[in-house]
Design an enzyme around this catalytic site. Structure first.
Site, PDB file in Angstrom:
ATOM      1  CD  GLU A 162      -3.499  -2.460   7.355  1.00  0.00           C
ATOM      2  OE1 GLU A 162      -2.392  -2.658   6.844  1.00  0.00           O
ATOM      3  OE2 GLU A 162      -4.184  -1.451   7.118  1.00  0.00           O
ATOM      4  CG  ASN A 203      -1.733   1.208   1.400  1.00  0.00           C
ATOM      5  OD1 ASN A 203      -1.845   2.019   0.481  1.00  0.00           O
ATOM      6  ND2 ASN A 203      -2.333   1.363   2.582  1.00  0.00           N
ATOM      7  CD  GLU A 211      -3.118   5.569   6.651  1.00  0.00           C
ATOM      8  OE1 GLU A 211      -2.987   5.614   5.421  1.00  0.00           O
ATOM      9  OE2 GLU A 211      -2.256   5.069   7.406  1.00  0.00           O
ATOM     10  N   GLY A 218       2.413   2.254  10.840  1.00  0.00           N
ATOM     11  CA  GLY A 218       3.393   3.320  10.686  1.00  0.00           C
ATOM     12  C   GLY A 218       4.098   3.716  11.963  1.00  0.00           C
ATOM     13  CG  HIS A 221      -5.926   1.857   4.977  1.00  0.00           C
ATOM     14  ND1 HIS A 221      -5.554   2.861   5.832  1.00  0.00           N
ATOM     15  CD2 HIS A 221      -4.879   0.992   4.931  1.00  0.00           C
ATOM     16  CE1 HIS A 221      -4.328   2.613   6.284  1.00  0.00           C
ATOM     17  NE2 HIS A 221      -3.898   1.488   5.743  1.00  0.00           N
ATOM     18  CB  SER A 264       5.058  -1.741  12.239  1.00  0.00           C
ATOM     19  OG  SER A 264       4.674  -0.393  12.481  1.00  0.00           O
ATOM     20  CE  LYS A 311      -0.223   3.305   4.688  1.00  0.00           C
ATOM     21  NZ  LYS A 311      -0.220   3.425   6.135  1.00  0.00           N
TER      22      LYS A 311
HETATM   23  P1  PGA Z   1       2.792   0.341   7.663  1.00  0.00           P
HETATM   24  O1  PGA Z   1       1.318   0.579   7.029  1.00  0.00           O
HETATM   25  O2  PGA Z   1       3.310  -0.953   7.078  1.00  0.00           O
HETATM   26  O3  PGA Z   1       3.595   1.531   7.216  1.00  0.00           O
HETATM   27  O4  PGA Z   1       2.626   0.255   9.128  1.00  0.00           O
HETATM   28  C1  PGA Z   1       0.429  -0.498   6.844  1.00  0.00           C
HETATM   29  C2  PGA Z   1      -0.864  -0.003   6.237  1.00  0.00           C
HETATM   30  O5  PGA Z   1      -1.350   1.068   6.613  1.00  0.00           O
HETATM   31  O6  PGA Z   1      -1.457  -0.692   5.368  1.00  0.00           O
END
Ligand code: PGA
Length: 250
Positions: free
Chosen positions: A169, A11, A99, A175, A97, A209, A13
């Site tokens: 997640e 992803n 976000e 992140g 997601h 992460s 983003k």
């Molecule tokens: P990350 O993000 O691997 O940077 O923690 C995962 C995601 O939001 O899909």
């Protein structure tokens, strides 16, 4: 892992200009990943979707959108139709997601409509669920993720649900560098799998992460079939290492 092959989903983003996205694909394909042993999909920003689709055409690297509209055309300013995803060669989409839920007001009901639309058009949805740090600390993880999961798949047959992918997640792990422990994530994912008929056959990914160093420990768990990866999916070398280390646990 229950699935035949792990799935590594990148992803990106809101990262990568067109040239950066196509460079990534060229670099990754030059590393000659073993697509027999692992499935891999990248999710570029919409502006780079068509060019990325051209760069990976003919390879086993898959392409997806980071979200989509539940309608296929019409007066929806700023939205992206599932037909537009298909037009770029994208046969996958991330739906729900955290976000998108937090910053764009995506509701469980809207996510459910999008899942129905995606399946109708032959696009594979990766439905993302996960609890906040507050819910996690209060012991509400199970209730929260099961509610999100059942809402996302409402009105679908078990056969349709089996065509989807779920990504667990935990929001506090995204992140932050603080990944969940593989056994703890596995326990939540077992509960997700048991919550809706059809999920016993689907791939469930862990996200939050994930790095080349820890993906193997996640995929070694019985209910973890791959990973949805943000930060560590941005460089071709790191994405390649994720694929190699996911495969090594088979
Ligand atoms: P990350 O993000 O691997 O940077 O923690 C995962 C995601 O939001 O899909």
């Amino acid at each position: 892992m229950l699935a035949e092959r792990p799935l590594v989903a990148g992803n990106w983003k809101m990262n990568k200009l067109i040239a950066e996205a196509t460079d990534f694909v060229r670099e990754l394909l030059a590393l000659a990943p073993d697509f027999e042993a692992v499935d891999a999909v990248v999710f570029p920003p919409f502006t780079a979707l068509a060019a990325t689709g051209e760069a990976l055409a003919g390879s086993r690297l898959g392409l997806g959108g980071q979200t989509m509209c539940d309608n296929v055309s019409g007066a929806f300013t700023g939205e992206i139709s599932p037909l537009m995803l298909l037009d770029c060669g994208a046969h996958w989409v991330i739906l729900g997601h955290s976000e998108r839920r937090a910053y764009n007001g995506e509701t469980d009901a809207a996510i459910n409509r999008k899942v129905h639309t995606a399946l109708r058009l032959g696009i594979t949805p990766i439905v993302a669920v996960g609890e906040s740090a507050e819910d996690h600390a209060a012991g509400r993880t199970h209730d929260h993720v099961v509610r999100q999961t059942t809402a996302a798949f409402e009105g679908l047959t078990a056969d349709d649900v089996a065509r989807c992918v779920v990504a667990y997640e935990p929001i506090w792990a995204i992140g932050t560098g603080l990944s969940d422990s593989p056994p703890a994530a596995n326990r939540v994912m077992e509960q997700i799998r048991a919550s809706v008929a059809g999920l016993e056959q689907t791939r469930i990914l862990y996200g939050g992460s994930v790095k080349p160093e820890n993906i193997g420990a996640f995929v070694a768990q019985p209910h973890i079939d791959g990973a949805l990866v943000g930060g560590a999916s941005l460089s071709a070398q790191s994405f390649y290492d994720l694929m190699v280390n996911a495969r090594a646990q088979e």
